[in-house]
Design a protein around this motif. Structure first.
Motif, PDB file in Angstrom:
ATOM      1  N   LEU A   1       4.765  -0.826   5.308  1.00 22.75           N
ATOM      2  CA  LEU A   1       6.131   0.001   5.201  1.00 22.75           C
ATOM      3  C   LEU A   1       6.547   0.109   4.421  1.00 22.75           C
ATOM      4  N   THR A   2       6.719   1.017   3.581  1.00 24.25           N
ATOM      5  CA  THR A   2       7.248   1.000   1.990  1.00 24.25           C
ATOM      6  C   THR A   2       7.968   2.060   1.722  1.00 24.25           C
ATOM      7  N   HIS A   3       9.094   0.954   0.769  1.00 28.25           N
ATOM      8  CA  HIS A   3      10.708   2.090   1.237  1.00 28.25           C
ATOM      9  C   HIS A   3      10.983   1.882  -1.027  1.00 28.25           C
ATOM     10  N   GLY A   4      11.758   2.728  -1.400  1.00 30.99           N
ATOM     11  CA  GLY A   4      13.165   2.744  -2.475  1.00 30.99           C
ATOM     12  C   GLY A   4      11.542   3.059  -3.517  1.00 30.99           C
ATOM     13  N   ASP A   5      11.552   1.794  -4.123  1.00 27.14           N
ATOM     14  CA  ASP A   5      10.209   2.533  -4.413  1.00 27.14           C
ATOM     15  C   ASP A   5       8.545   1.423  -5.009  1.00 27.14           C
ATOM     16  N   GLN A   6       8.664   0.999  -4.070  1.00 23.78           N
ATOM     17  CA  GLN A   6       7.811   0.261  -3.879  1.00 23.78           C
ATOM     18  C   GLN A   6       6.429   0.588  -3.673  1.00 23.78           C
ATOM     19  N   VAL A   7       5.224   0.099  -4.307  1.00 25.39           N
ATOM     20  CA  VAL A   7       3.886   0.773  -4.397  1.00 25.39           C
ATOM     21  C   VAL A   7       3.087  -0.446  -3.573  1.00 25.39           C
ATOM     22  N   ALA A   8       1.902  -0.138  -3.013  1.00 21.90           N
ATOM     23  CA  ALA A   8       1.212  -0.677  -2.291  1.00 21.90           C
ATOM     24  C   ALA A   8      -0.744   0.101  -2.092  1.00 21.90           C
ATOM     25  N   GLU A   9      -0.745  -0.748  -2.318  1.00 25.15           N
ATOM     26  CA  GLU A   9      -2.561  -0.899  -2.599  1.00 25.15           C
ATOM     27  C   GLU A   9      -3.618  -1.974  -1.200  1.00 25.15           C
TER      28      GLU A   9
ATOM     29  N   VAL B   1       3.824   3.626   6.930  1.00 20.76           N
ATOM     30  CA  VAL B   1       4.311   4.723   6.209  1.00 20.76           C
ATOM     31  C   VAL B   1       5.457   4.364   5.167  1.00 20.76           C
ATOM     32  N   ALA B   2       4.998   5.757   4.326  1.00 22.06           N
ATOM     33  CA  ALA B   2       5.872   5.380   3.285  1.00 22.06           C
ATOM     34  C   ALA B   2       7.238   6.382   3.091  1.00 22.06           C
ATOM     35  N   GLN B   3       8.314   5.243   2.781  1.00 18.49           N
ATOM     36  CA  GLN B   3       9.410   6.369   2.644  1.00 18.49           C
ATOM     37  C   GLN B   3       9.901   6.410   1.087  1.00 18.49           C
ATOM     38  N   ASP B   4      10.742   7.425   0.527  1.00 23.68           N
ATOM     39  CA  ASP B   4      11.644   7.157  -0.100  1.00 23.68           C
ATOM     40  C   ASP B   4      10.698   7.731  -1.361  1.00 23.68           C
ATOM     41  N   ARG B   5      11.037   6.892  -2.916  1.00 23.97           N
ATOM     42  CA  ARG B   5       9.706   7.383  -3.678  1.00 23.97           C
ATOM     43  C   ARG B   5       9.006   6.614  -3.949  1.00 23.97           C
ATOM     44  N   SER B   6       8.259   5.625  -3.043  1.00 20.77           N
ATOM     45  CA  SER B   6       7.448   4.691  -2.373  1.00 20.77           C
ATOM     46  C   SER B   6       5.925   5.967  -2.254  1.00 20.77           C
ATOM     47  N   SER B   7       4.748   4.617  -3.053  1.00 14.92           N
ATOM     48  CA  SER B   7       3.824   5.447  -3.031  1.00 14.92           C
ATOM     49  C   SER B   7       2.415   3.873  -2.388  1.00 14.92           C
ATOM     50  N   GLN B   8       1.641   4.975  -1.554  1.00 18.59           N
ATOM     51  CA  GLN B   8       0.421   3.883  -1.014  1.00 18.59           C
ATOM     52  C   GLN B   8      -1.250   4.488  -1.309  1.00 18.59           C
ATOM     53  N   VAL B   9      -1.691   3.495  -1.518  1.00 17.51           N
ATOM     54  CA  VAL B   9      -3.316   4.084  -1.479  1.00 17.51           C
ATOM     55  C   VAL B   9      -3.595   2.683  -0.440  1.00 17.51           C
ATOM     56  N   PHE B  10      -4.851   3.592  -0.099  1.00 17.37           N
ATOM     57  CA  PHE B  10      -5.888   2.430   1.395  1.00 17.37           C
ATOM     58  C   PHE B  10      -7.424   3.211   0.430  1.00 17.37           C
ATOM     59  N   TYR B  11      -8.050   2.068   0.102  1.00 15.61           N
ATOM     60  CA  TYR B  11      -9.459   2.600   0.125  1.00 15.61           C
ATOM     61  C   TYR B  11     -10.331   1.572   0.948  1.00 15.61           C
TER      62      TYR B  11
END
Lengths: 306, 306
Positions: free
Chosen positions: A190-198, A219-229
């Motif tokens: 789960l990411t929220h706010g301006d979080q980034v996850a890879e 789950v990506a909320q708010d302005r967060s961003s996620q990348v999956f490889y």
């Protein structure tokens, strides 16, 4: 002396209330806050670098080893190496996890490299939860790297969860499966706010009849961003399945870039991925049962990430 | 003067027997072997570089335009630019395709860039078949690049097939969908011997209610190798679906690396991919009906790539 912050973090990340049963190592603010070996599970500190060696004797069945990490002071940045040597014919549970409480302005950061050598016919259940809190402006960063070598007939069930509160994460997972070995990875994020996850993942099905299964839910909320490889490589007669489901909310962004590679005719590889918002009819149903829109959303997300 | 080789290639790649009905342009060995414009479809040669401009008047419905390319001499290497300007409210069929007959030692190569500008509410059905034969040692290479811009409410159905006989191909497809536009791509690809194939695809769902669908089916035989990079990007409320199925045989290698990217909460994107060999029970069933193993395999592959 355990503070309320410590207790709260340890419960969140390792379901620990009080002292764990069995072997454990509690790392707090880059020091050792408690360690216990048992007859079958020996934990020793590394001498050349931060981290521990966990040696589990062949035939160890039904034992659990807790190795949580907590950071409660701002400005701590650490790189920790934990190595797991698991003998043959074991069936053990390893509970890792990291919690950062940051009330300051400086960044707190935990990077860890966990390497597992799993002996023939051993079964490992590995759980890892990540959580951050505290009202400081300082970042809460975790970059976990997990490398697993599964010998013939060995298996790992790996359940990882990023609960919330982690501003930046880069996850790196590599599993090499020998003959008849099996890796089942369930990732929750789960990411929220301006979080980034890879999250970078590679499952190499090297041995005959190796099996790999990845279930990734985010789950990506708010302005967060996620990348999956997620990558699944079949080098032998094997079966691999990757399934990624993501819920996108607010102004978030999600990219899912899986790869399946068959280097053998007998490799059978499947991938599925989906990104979408919460289904409107699900929300509506819960709202007709009396929940507010927010409660309904919360309920669906909890179920999705459970 | 049409030879038997010409006729055979034209039938394979464009289902042409005799002179086409409607507008056409036949390119043979880097020259123009026949061209016909119609009242609604105008074909003109480019003056600054090889290639043609195809202009289709607004409101053109039910017409077909054939633009096959054949190479019958070894050692021809060409780069061709074809641009399609399709007015509003059209419903047209465009049949492209390329056949190389190579009996020599030198490589024959056709690279083409097709760019489509599709006006509002127009429907285009685009068919492209690639085929190579001839017993020369010279390579048969095709690198097609296709770029499509779909205006509001426009749609393209793109059916591409690499029949067989192409030693090396790098396919590059980019489609940008405006509001309510729809792209449906069906890709069929067979490689054998030591052939290599790469297919790079990007569908950008830019406008509200844009839809994208990619169905990719491939068979890799012998020592051939294939790589797929289908990408679906959702920048608005949209729906995208990518489905890749591959059959792997002999000592072939297949990699499938799709990407779905949601840059908007209202983007709904799905991807599925599978690589595997022909199901044993399917073969068995056909064999019990009296087919040899080879015939059964052939029958299944034909159905899969049909």
């Amino acid at each position: 002396m355990e503070s309320q912050v410590d207790r709260s973090l340890l419960e969140k990340i390792a379901d620990l209330i009080g002292k764990p049963v069995g072997a454990f190592n509690i790392r707090k603010d880059s020091g050792c806050d408690g360690r216990q070996s048992t007859e079958h599970i020996q934990i020793t500190g590394k001498e050349d670098k931060p981290g521990i060696d966990i040696r589990i004797k062949a035939g160890t069945v039904g034992e659990t080893c807790h190795i949580p990490v907590i950071i409660t002071k701002p400005g701590i940045e650490e790189m920790v190496y934990n190595d797991f040597y698991i003998g043959e014919n074991c069936d053990v549970e390893i509970v890792a996890g990291c919690g950062i409480h940051n009330c300051g302005a400086e960044t707190s950061r935990h990077d860890g490299i966990h390497t597992f050598y799993v002996g023939r016919n051993s079964r490992v259940h590995y759980t890892e939860k990540h959580y951050g809190d505290g009202d400081g402006a300082g970042g809460r960063i975790m970059n976990p790297q997990t490398v697993v070598y599964l010998e013939e007939g060995a298996s790992i069930r790996m359940d990882t969860t990023q609960i919330r509160g982690i501003d930046s994460t880069k996850r790196d997972t590599k599993i090499v499966c020998g003959k008849g070995a099996e890796a089942v990875i369930t990732e929750r994020l789960l990411t929220h706010g301006d979080q980034v996850a890879e999250s970078d993942m590679e499952i190499v099905l090297d041995g005959e009849d190796a099996k790999g299964r990845v279930i990734s839910r985010s789950v990506a909320q708010d302005r967060s961003s996620q990348v999956f490889y997620p990558r699944m490589v079949g080098n032998a007669q094997c079966f691999g399945h990757v399934q990624c489901d993501s819920i996108i909310m607010g102004n978030a962004k999600i990219r899912s870039i899986p790869a399946i590679t068959a280097n053998c005719t007998e490799a059978q590889l499947i991938h599925e991925a989906a990104i979408g918002k919460i289904a409107g009819d699900q929300l509506l149903k819960l709202e007709t049962l009396g929940l507010t829109e927010e409660e309904a959303e919360d309920c669906i997300l909890k179920g999705f990430l459970a």
